[in-house]
Design a protein around this motif. Sequence first.
Motif, mmCIF file in Angstrom:
data_model
loop_
_atom_site.group_PDB
_atom_site.id
_atom_site.type_symbol
_atom_site.label_atom_id
_atom_site.label_comp_id
_atom_site.label_asym_id
_atom_site.label_seq_id
_atom_site.Cartn_x
_atom_site.Cartn_y
_atom_site.Cartn_z
ATOM 1 N N TYR A 2 0.814 -1.206 0.000
ATOM 2 C CA TYR A 2 0.000 0.000 0.000
ATOM 3 C C TYR A 2 0.856 1.268 0.000
ATOM 4 C CZ TYR A 2 -3.700 3.224 1.318
ATOM 5 O OH TYR A 2 -4.586 4.266 1.350
ATOM 6 N N LYS A 3 1.998 1.230 0.681
ATOM 7 C CA LYS A 3 2.872 2.392 0.734
ATOM 8 C C LYS A 3 4.276 2.089 0.224
ATOM 9 C CE LYS A 3 2.774 5.148 4.190
ATOM 10 N NZ LYS A 3 2.867 5.695 5.533
ATOM 11 N N ASP A 4 4.491 0.926 -0.323
ATOM 12 C CA ASP A 4 5.806 0.557 -0.839
ATOM 13 C C ASP A 4 5.778 0.635 -2.363
ATOM 14 O OD1 ASP A 4 8.299 -0.414 -1.396
ATOM 15 O OD2 ASP A 4 7.844 -2.479 -0.834
ATOM 16 N N PHE A 5 6.448 1.645 -2.904
ATOM 17 C CA PHE A 5 6.463 1.851 -4.343
ATOM 18 C C PHE A 5 7.860 1.614 -4.923
ATOM 19 C CE2 PHE A 5 3.232 4.578 -2.418
ATOM 20 C CZ PHE A 5 2.106 4.044 -3.017
ATOM 21 N N SER A 6 8.649 0.809 -4.223
ATOM 22 C CA SER A 6 10.027 0.568 -4.646
ATOM 23 C C SER A 6 10.111 -0.199 -5.960
ATOM 24 C CB SER A 6 10.789 -0.192 -3.554
ATOM 25 O OG SER A 6 10.167 -1.421 -3.283
ATOM 26 N N CYS A 53 16.403 6.895 -6.911
ATOM 27 C CA CYS A 53 16.393 7.471 -5.558
ATOM 28 C C CYS A 53 17.809 7.469 -4.990
ATOM 29 C CB CYS A 53 15.500 6.642 -4.642
ATOM 30 S SG CYS A 53 13.759 6.750 -5.013
ATOM 31 N N LYS A 54 18.102 8.486 -4.203
ATOM 32 C CA LYS A 54 19.360 8.541 -3.468
ATOM 33 C C LYS A 54 19.160 7.820 -2.141
ATOM 34 C CE LYS A 54 20.363 13.092 -5.374
ATOM 35 N NZ LYS A 54 20.409 14.522 -5.073
ATOM 36 N N ASP A 55 20.236 7.622 -1.411
ATOM 37 C CA ASP A 55 20.131 7.021 -0.083
ATOM 38 C C ASP A 55 19.207 7.881 0.768
ATOM 39 O OD1 ASP A 55 21.797 4.921 -0.657
ATOM 40 O OD2 ASP A 55 23.596 5.906 0.138
ATOM 41 N N GLY A 56 18.318 7.240 1.488
ATOM 42 C CA GLY A 56 17.396 7.967 2.349
ATOM 43 C C GLY A 56 16.161 8.483 1.637
ATOM 44 N N GLU A 57 15.958 8.094 0.386
ATOM 45 C CA GLU A 57 14.784 8.524 -0.361
ATOM 46 C C GLU A 57 13.925 7.318 -0.738
ATOM 47 O OE1 GLU A 57 16.172 12.569 -2.708
ATOM 48 O OE2 GLU A 57 16.268 10.675 -3.799
ATOM 49 N N GLU A 58 12.652 7.570 -0.910
ATOM 50 C CA GLU A 58 11.708 6.547 -1.357
ATOM 51 C C GLU A 58 10.791 7.166 -2.401
ATOM 52 O OE1 GLU A 58 9.602 4.216 1.543
ATOM 53 O OE2 GLU A 58 11.076 4.744 3.076
ATOM 54 N N LEU A 59 10.216 6.327 -3.242
ATOM 55 C CA LEU A 59 9.284 6.812 -4.254
ATOM 56 C C LEU A 59 7.890 6.975 -3.659
ATOM 57 C CD1 LEU A 59 10.210 4.735 -7.434
ATOM 58 C CD2 LEU A 59 10.678 7.141 -6.983
ATOM 59 N N PHE A 110 5.642 8.871 -10.277
ATOM 60 C CA PHE A 110 6.334 8.642 -9.009
ATOM 61 C C PHE A 110 7.565 9.525 -8.935
ATOM 62 C CE2 PHE A 110 4.001 4.948 -10.237
ATOM 63 C CZ PHE A 110 3.313 4.619 -9.086
ATOM 64 N N THR A 111 7.831 10.038 -7.737
ATOM 65 C CA THR A 111 8.978 10.912 -7.529
ATOM 66 C C THR A 111 9.643 10.575 -6.202
ATOM 67 O OG1 THR A 111 9.732 13.222 -7.584
ATOM 68 C CG2 THR A 111 7.711 12.771 -6.364
ATOM 69 N N PRO A 112 10.962 10.733 -6.114
ATOM 70 C CA PRO A 112 11.645 10.457 -4.849
ATOM 71 C C PRO A 112 11.400 11.558 -3.822
ATOM 72 C CG PRO A 112 13.192 10.517 -6.707
ATOM 73 C CD PRO A 112 11.893 11.003 -7.202
ATOM 74 N N VAL A 113 11.225 11.161 -2.580
ATOM 75 C CA VAL A 113 11.166 12.095 -1.455
ATOM 76 C C VAL A 113 11.981 11.495 -0.316
ATOM 77 C CG1 VAL A 113 8.889 13.038 -2.020
ATOM 78 C CG2 VAL A 113 9.062 11.102 -0.468
ATOM 79 N N LYS A 114 12.378 12.327 0.615
ATOM 80 C CA LYS A 114 13.092 11.823 1.786
ATOM 81 C C LYS A 114 12.162 10.897 2.557
ATOM 82 C CE LYS A 114 16.260 15.549 2.604
ATOM 83 N NZ LYS A 114 16.813 16.447 3.587
ATOM 84 N N GLU A 115 12.745 9.869 3.142
ATOM 85 C CA GLU A 115 11.953 8.914 3.921
ATOM 86 C C GLU A 115 11.141 9.621 4.999
ATOM 87 O OE1 GLU A 115 14.842 6.097 5.318
ATOM 88 O OE2 GLU A 115 14.937 5.055 3.402
ATOM 89 N N SER A 116 11.718 10.662 5.599
ATOM 90 C CA SER A 116 11.024 11.383 6.672
ATOM 91 C C SER A 116 9.827 12.167 6.148
ATOM 92 C CB SER A 116 11.997 12.330 7.381
ATOM 93 O OG SER A 116 12.493 13.294 6.467
ATOM 94 N N GLY A 117 9.790 12.451 4.872
ATOM 95 C CA GLY A 117 8.687 13.214 4.297
ATOM 96 C C GLY A 117 7.671 12.367 3.558
ATOM 97 N N LYS A 118 7.825 11.044 3.629
ATOM 98 C CA LYS A 118 6.958 10.162 2.850
ATOM 99 C C LYS A 118 5.494 10.257 3.289
ATOM 100 C CE LYS A 118 6.353 5.504 1.139
ATOM 101 N NZ LYS A 118 6.870 4.169 1.043
#
Length: 188
Positions: A8-12, A22-28, A62-70
């Motif tokens: 549901y929230k994993d778009f890897s 994505c860079k380290d610490g980012e998720e789609l 889909f776009t990368p965002v920081k994990e903390s901002g997901k």
Amino acid sequence: MKIKDKNYKDFSNRRPYNDVPCKDGEELVPFVVNWEMVKHFGMNQDNLETWNFRGKKVLVAFTPVKESGKDDAMKIFNKQVHDLLNQYANQSEDLSLDKMLDDMADEDGKGKDPTGTASLEDTVFLGMVIKELIAEVCKKNSKYGRILELIAEDYDRGEILAELNLGKSQGYEDIKRAQALIKELFFK
């Protein structure tokens, strides 16, 4: 937010709209797009998906965002979908183009422009523009690019100087030049 399942929230397993990984610490995360945005930004159409919500098709990239901002990015996406679906809630399926144009021109203010972008879309769109401009600056000058990345992450000047080990005078000048460069690229 209730998680329906692990996907549901994993778009890897998706690819970013611009093929930049994505860079380290980012998720789609997903965001709502329209064909005008796809053309303007040269988005890779192979990376887009059409999702169905309440029987309505929604174009998603889909776009990368920081994990903390997901979580915040997912709230923005959900709001985009909600706004898009509600945009047509009071319209019948067989509304003609002539009727829509007449309603838009009517002075009662009840007509809606179906091609207009929502404020939330504009915000996401602007974020994408800024990200691309910072990438262009990085190509020209990596130090200025890093300064702009830190500014985009809400670092203040003192934190930028400390992070990049810059002296005050030279550091402030570098920040000023980085901002001038991105401004120049923006207005090109």
